[in-house]
Structures are given as C-alpha cells and as structure tokens.
Design a protein around this motif. Structure first.
Motif, PDB file in Angstrom:
ATOM      1  N   GLU A   4     -10.948   1.657   2.022  1.00 15.94           N
ATOM      2  CA  GLU A   4     -10.529   2.292   0.825  1.00 15.94           C
ATOM      3  C   GLU A   4     -10.676   1.099  -0.200  1.00 15.94           C
ATOM      4  O   GLU A   4     -10.086  -0.107  -0.093  1.00 15.94           O
ATOM      5  CB  GLU A   4      -9.290   2.971   0.530  1.00 15.94           C
ATOM      6  N   THR A   5     -11.362   1.246  -1.480  1.00 18.67           N
ATOM      7  CA  THR A   5     -11.436   0.187  -2.653  1.00 18.67           C
ATOM      8  C   THR A   5     -10.757   0.917  -3.668  1.00 18.67           C
ATOM      9  O   THR A   5     -10.660   2.098  -4.024  1.00 18.67           O
ATOM     10  CB  THR A   5     -12.655  -0.073  -2.910  1.00 18.67           C
ATOM     11  N   LEU A   6      -9.890  -0.024  -4.565  1.00 15.98           N
ATOM     12  CA  LEU A   6      -9.544   0.730  -5.796  1.00 15.98           C
ATOM     13  C   LEU A   6     -10.393   0.719  -7.057  1.00 15.98           C
ATOM     14  O   LEU A   6     -11.351  -0.221  -6.925  1.00 15.98           O
ATOM     15  CB  LEU A   6      -8.259  -0.356  -6.176  1.00 15.98           C
ATOM     16  N   THR A   7     -10.456   1.773  -7.647  1.00 13.84           N
ATOM     17  CA  THR A   7     -11.078   1.909  -8.843  1.00 13.84           C
ATOM     18  C   THR A   7     -10.578   0.814  -9.938  1.00 13.84           C
ATOM     19  O   THR A   7      -9.391   0.370  -9.834  1.00 13.84           O
ATOM     20  CB  THR A   7     -11.169   3.111  -9.361  1.00 13.84           C
ATOM     21  N   HIS A   8     -11.033   0.785 -11.036  1.00 16.13           N
ATOM     22  CA  HIS A   8     -10.504  -0.029 -12.312  1.00 16.13           C
ATOM     23  C   HIS A   8      -9.215   0.606 -12.817  1.00 16.13           C
ATOM     24  O   HIS A   8      -8.209  -0.141 -12.740  1.00 16.13           O
ATOM     25  CB  HIS A   8     -11.460   0.033 -13.496  1.00 16.13           C
ATOM     26  N   LEU A   9      -8.913   1.847 -12.575  1.00 13.76           N
ATOM     27  CA  LEU A   9      -7.778   2.681 -12.954  1.00 13.76           C
ATOM     28  C   LEU A   9      -6.798   2.221 -11.884  1.00 13.76           C
ATOM     29  O   LEU A   9      -5.641   1.992 -12.328  1.00 13.76           O
ATOM     30  CB  LEU A   9      -8.089   4.134 -12.992  1.00 13.76           C
ATOM     31  N   GLY A  10      -7.337   2.244 -10.639  1.00 11.71           N
ATOM     32  CA  GLY A  10      -6.237   2.007  -9.510  1.00 11.71           C
ATOM     33  C   GLY A  10      -5.899   0.562  -9.657  1.00 11.71           C
ATOM     34  O   GLY A  10      -4.668   0.409  -9.436  1.00 11.71           O
ATOM     35  N   LEU A  11      -6.754  -0.381  -9.911  1.00 12.50           N
ATOM     36  CA  LEU A  11      -6.275  -1.764 -10.251  1.00 12.50           C
ATOM     37  C   LEU A  11      -5.277  -1.744 -11.356  1.00 12.50           C
ATOM     38  O   LEU A  11      -4.347  -2.570 -11.177  1.00 12.50           O
ATOM     39  CB  LEU A  11      -7.444  -2.647 -10.463  1.00 12.50           C
ATOM     40  N   TYR A  12      -5.405  -1.200 -12.359  1.00 13.95           N
ATOM     41  CA  TYR A  12      -4.668  -1.289 -13.509  1.00 13.95           C
ATOM     42  C   TYR A  12      -3.321  -0.680 -13.250  1.00 13.95           C
ATOM     43  O   TYR A  12      -2.301  -1.217 -13.391  1.00 13.95           O
ATOM     44  CB  TYR A  12      -5.207  -0.441 -14.683  1.00 13.95           C
ATOM     45  N   LEU A  13      -3.334   0.434 -12.620  1.00 20.97           N
ATOM     46  CA  LEU A  13      -1.839   0.838 -12.119  1.00 20.97           C
ATOM     47  C   LEU A  13      -1.159   0.152 -10.917  1.00 20.97           C
ATOM     48  O   LEU A  13       0.030  -0.064 -11.210  1.00 20.97           O
ATOM     49  CB  LEU A  13      -2.115   2.420 -11.357  1.00 20.97           C
ATOM     50  N   LEU A  37      -8.799   9.410  -8.656  1.00 18.16           N
ATOM     51  CA  LEU A  37      -8.899   8.370  -9.593  1.00 18.16           C
ATOM     52  C   LEU A  37      -8.673   7.087  -9.455  1.00 18.16           C
ATOM     53  O   LEU A  37      -9.333   6.193  -9.914  1.00 18.16           O
ATOM     54  CB  LEU A  37      -8.269   8.941 -10.987  1.00 18.16           C
ATOM     55  N   SER A  38      -7.838   6.804  -8.387  1.00 23.70           N
ATOM     56  CA  SER A  38      -7.222   5.353  -8.292  1.00 23.70           C
ATOM     57  C   SER A  38      -8.428   4.763  -7.069  1.00 23.70           C
ATOM     58  O   SER A  38      -8.497   3.609  -6.997  1.00 23.70           O
ATOM     59  CB  SER A  38      -6.140   5.555  -7.763  1.00 23.70           C
ATOM     60  N   ILE A  39      -8.759   5.655  -6.188  1.00 21.69           N
ATOM     61  CA  ILE A  39      -9.442   5.103  -4.954  1.00 21.69           C
ATOM     62  C   ILE A  39     -11.030   5.665  -4.954  1.00 21.69           C
ATOM     63  O   ILE A  39     -11.831   4.786  -4.282  1.00 21.69           O
ATOM     64  CB  ILE A  39      -8.631   5.325  -3.586  1.00 21.69           C
ATOM     65  N   ASN A  40     -11.336   6.562  -5.488  1.00 21.22           N
ATOM     66  CA  ASN A  40     -12.564   7.253  -5.115  1.00 21.22           C
ATOM     67  C   ASN A  40     -13.420   6.761  -6.382  1.00 21.22           C
ATOM     68  O   ASN A  40     -13.392   7.177  -7.550  1.00 21.22           O
ATOM     69  CB  ASN A  40     -12.583   8.581  -4.918  1.00 21.22           C
ATOM     70  N   THR A  41     -14.697   5.916  -6.110  1.00 18.79           N
ATOM     71  CA  THR A  41     -15.382   5.329  -7.368  1.00 18.79           C
ATOM     72  C   THR A  41     -16.274   6.352  -7.763  1.00 18.79           C
ATOM     73  O   THR A  41     -16.914   6.279  -8.715  1.00 18.79           O
ATOM     74  CB  THR A  41     -16.022   4.078  -6.819  1.00 18.79           C
ATOM     75  N   LYS A  42     -16.278   7.441  -6.991  1.00 15.77           N
ATOM     76  CA  LYS A  42     -17.179   8.582  -7.409  1.00 15.77           C
ATOM     77  C   LYS A  42     -16.511   9.476  -8.128  1.00 15.77           C
ATOM     78  O   LYS A  42     -17.210  10.650  -8.504  1.00 15.77           O
ATOM     79  CB  LYS A  42     -17.928   9.167  -6.393  1.00 15.77           C
TER      80      LYS A  42
END
Length: 82
Positions: A4-13, A37-42
């Motif tokens: 799992e990778t974090l999305t930009h929102l996930g990184l912000y949170l 929204l935090s981990i799924n880049t799609k």
C-alpha cells in the motif's frame, strides 16, 4: 500482495496525525471511503469531500487542495514557429 502506498491526501492526514475515524464521524463519510482516499491512488477525491475533510481537521481548504494537487499542472504546449 501489493504494498500500500499513500495518496497525497493520505500523506497530509498522516503528517497532521489525523484520526480517520474521527474525520469520518465529523464529515459523514464512511471510514472505508476515507481509507480508500488515503491509500488508493485510483480513488477520485471530490471537491465536496475535500472541503468536508478540511473543515473536520480544521485546515484551510485551499492549503489542503494545493497539497493534494501538487503534481497537477497545465500540459506543455509546443511553440509553433511562424
């Protein structure tokens, strides 16, 4: 198994040490949706969701938008010689 990778929102949170369950409760979004929204880049973050999340974590919506969209830019156009 895919990592799992974090999305930009996930990184912000994560940077703000935000409790996702608390955000879900305050916004009315499901914890599953916040996680996606935090981990799924799609996953596609809607503007109303971004605004609700910003309000829930007491962040400036414009700051959150700029962080989430930091990789977005206008396409480069080739100059045409006249």
């Amino acid at each position: 198994m895919q990592k799992e990778t974090l999305t930009h929102l996930g990184l912000y949170l994560a940077k703000k040490s935000v409790n996702k369950a608390d955000v879900a409760r305050k916004t009315g979004l499901s914890t599953y949706r916040i996680s996606q929204l935090s981990i799924n880049t799609k996953s596609h973050l809607r503007v109303d969701e971004l605004f609700l999340i910003a309000l829930a974590i007491e962040a400036d919506p414009a700051e959150l938008l700029a962080f989430v969209c930091e990789d977005v830019s206008l396409p480069l156009k080739e100059k045409v010689n006249q």
